[in-house]
Write a protein that holds these residues in place. Structure first.
Motif, PDB file in Angstrom:
ATOM      1  N   GLU A   1       0.830  -1.209   0.000  1.00 40.25           N
ATOM      2  CA  GLU A   1       0.000   0.000   0.000  1.00 40.25           C
ATOM      3  C   GLU A   1       0.861   1.254   0.000  1.00 40.25           C
ATOM      4  O   GLU A   1       0.548   2.238  -0.685  1.00 40.25           O
ATOM      5  N   CYS A   2       1.945   1.230   0.776  1.00 44.48           N
ATOM      6  CA  CYS A   2       2.847   2.386   0.842  1.00 44.48           C
ATOM      7  C   CYS A   2       3.499   2.654  -0.516  1.00 44.48           C
ATOM      8  O   CYS A   2       3.504   3.791  -1.010  1.00 44.48           O
ATOM      9  N   LEU A   3       4.047   1.610  -1.116  1.00 42.91           N
ATOM     10  CA  LEU A   3       4.783   1.787  -2.371  1.00 42.91           C
ATOM     11  C   LEU A   3       3.863   2.145  -3.534  1.00 42.91           C
ATOM     12  O   LEU A   3       4.304   2.729  -4.525  1.00 42.91           O
ATOM     13  N   ARG A   4       2.586   1.812  -3.418  1.00 40.18           N
ATOM     14  CA  ARG A   4       1.618   2.194  -4.450  1.00 40.18           C
ATOM     15  C   ARG A   4       1.195   3.656  -4.304  1.00 40.18           C
ATOM     16  O   ARG A   4       0.641   4.240  -5.244  1.00 40.18           O
ATOM     17  N   ASP A   5       1.430   4.230  -3.130  1.00 35.08           N
ATOM     18  CA  ASP A   5       1.105   5.636  -2.891  1.00 35.08           C
ATOM     19  C   ASP A   5       2.257   6.491  -3.393  1.00 35.08           C
ATOM     20  O   ASP A   5       3.253   6.699  -2.703  1.00 35.08           O
ATOM     21  N   THR A   6       2.125   6.983  -4.607  1.00 36.66           N
ATOM     22  CA  THR A   6       3.209   7.746  -5.235  1.00 36.66           C
ATOM     23  C   THR A   6       3.168   9.231  -4.897  1.00 36.66           C
ATOM     24  O   THR A   6       3.925  10.021  -5.449  1.00 36.66           O
ATOM     25  N   SER A   7       2.264   9.618  -3.976  1.00 37.56           N
ATOM     26  CA  SER A   7       2.180  11.025  -3.603  1.00 37.56           C
ATOM     27  C   SER A   7       3.337  11.425  -2.688  1.00 37.56           C
ATOM     28  O   SER A   7       3.514  12.604  -2.400  1.00 37.56           O
ATOM     29  N   ARG A   8       4.106  10.439  -2.224  1.00 37.15           N
ATOM     30  CA  ARG A   8       5.250  10.728  -1.366  1.00 37.15           C
ATOM     31  C   ARG A   8       6.339   9.693  -1.598  1.00 37.15           C
ATOM     32  O   ARG A   8       6.112   8.673  -2.258  1.00 37.15           O
ATOM     33  N   LEU A   9       7.533   9.963  -1.077  1.00 39.72           N
ATOM     34  CA  LEU A   9       8.643   9.026  -1.163  1.00 39.72           C
ATOM     35  C   LEU A   9       8.782   8.298   0.165  1.00 39.72           C
ATOM     36  O   LEU A   9       8.551   8.870   1.229  1.00 39.72           O
TER      37      LEU A   9
END
Length: 339
Positions: free
Chosen positions: A16-24
């Motif tokens: 879920e984190c890595l799919r969230d491209t709004s942040r690094l």
């Protein structure tokens, strides 16, 4: 909590984190996020740095050990090199399906024990996952991230079989006056939205692309008609640019510009109208919001929902559609109603 359960949970959170491209995402960020959710869900103490490093290495491994996840790291920041990748898209193996089927069968024996919670909903969710097990190069369903159980699960297996085997089906619906209506459909794919399932396909003989709420189906019958191949629509591409579920013949997204007031800017920043949303030319009175979407009924209704706080700047087709709805609503208030 069993070790394998904790590991699988960590995999899902990292995904879920890595799919969230709004942040690094740095390693510390991933550790913090996984720890927070483990604490919320299972009251587990902070996960170790070594565990997350091992999880990432394992996710990179090829199946059946890992997910062959394209995880890359640049300057200490982790991401997927393929932005469309997700471990949720991985196909279930036969042992996975057999295990899930066994779990569902076991749970059915305890449906009468109400003190265990709503087991029926859990069984329905498992059966939905089994019924719509993603197949290689076969996109037929679009899931929604929700804890609720979608309505219409009982028809999913029969519908999925028709889609995969490319069979035309007749759908029967019971109307409010107890009359029964029928439509013949070339089924293409399913969409889960707001706790309901929707079936999309070509209606025969008009060949119009339509959407049918699965929960309203009363019966399904096979039809001996040549199936029309789906060469135009896929869930991934179709819903990427679509707001809501209203079908449109055109799959080409257009650029939409909206002028919004300062009063609703905080709302739009927190809850974007669409993932493509960008906010430009911010000023005291408001800003311009740009979208790249397919124009449909749901987009018009979303704009109307904000009333005078949103004005359509472009395209002209959408502006006229909104104006027509506003005009109809205005005229309705001057029509005499007898009660």
């Amino acid at each position: 909590m069993p070790a394998h359960k904790s590991k699988n949970f960590r995999f899902r959170i990292i995904d879920e984190c890595l799919r969230d491209t709004s942040r690094l995402w740095s390693l510390d960020d991933l550790i913090s996020e996984v720890s927070r959710k483990l604490t919320d869900e299972f009251n587990v103490e902070k996960v170790s740095r070594r565990s997350i490093q091992y999880d990432i290495a394992l996710m990179r491994e090829k199946q059946p050990v890992g997910y062959n996840a394209p995880i890359v790291c640049f300057d200490g920041k982790y991401s997927y090199s393929d932005k469309d990748f997700s471990i949720k898209n991985m196909q279930l193996s036969k042992p996975d399906i057999d295990n899930l089927t066994e779990v569902a069968t076991t749970l059915k024996q305890y449906k009468q024990y109400t003190h265990l919670g709503d087991i029926t909903k859990l069984i329905e969710k498992i059966e939905a996952i089994i019924a719509i097990n993603p197949q290689p190069d076969s996109l037929i369903a679009s899931f929604e991230s929700t804890k609720k159980i979608a309505k219409g699960v009982s028809w999913l297996k029969q519908i999925v079989e028709a889609i995969c085997q490319k069979h035309v089906i007749e759908l029967s619906f019971k109307e409010k006056d107890d009359n029964v209506s029928h439509i013949v459909l070339h089924p293409y794919f399913l969409k889960e939205f707001n706790n309901e399932w929707y079936l999309y396909g070509l209606q025969d003989p008009s060949y119009k692309f339509i959407m049918v709420p699965v929960s309203e189906i009363a019966a399904i019958s096979p039809q001996i008609i040549t199936f029309i191949e789906n060469e135009k629509y896929t869930p991934e591409n179709y819903f990427k640019h679509l707001i809501g579920i209203s079908p449109e013949e055109s799959t080409k997204p257009v650029n939409v510009t909206l002028k919004v007031s300062a009063d609703i800017l905080p709302t739009l920043k927190k809850c974007p109208i669409h993932p493509s949303q960008t906010i430009n030319d911010m000023g005291i009175d408001g800003a311009l919001v740009d979208l790249k979407v397919i124009i449909n009924k749901d987009l018009t209704e979303t704009i109307l929902k904000y009333g005078s706080n949103i004005k359509v700047e472009a395209p002209d087709k959408l502006r006229k559609a909104v104006l027509a709805e506003l005009k109809a609503a205005y005229e309705a208030y001057f029509q005499l109603s007898l009660f």
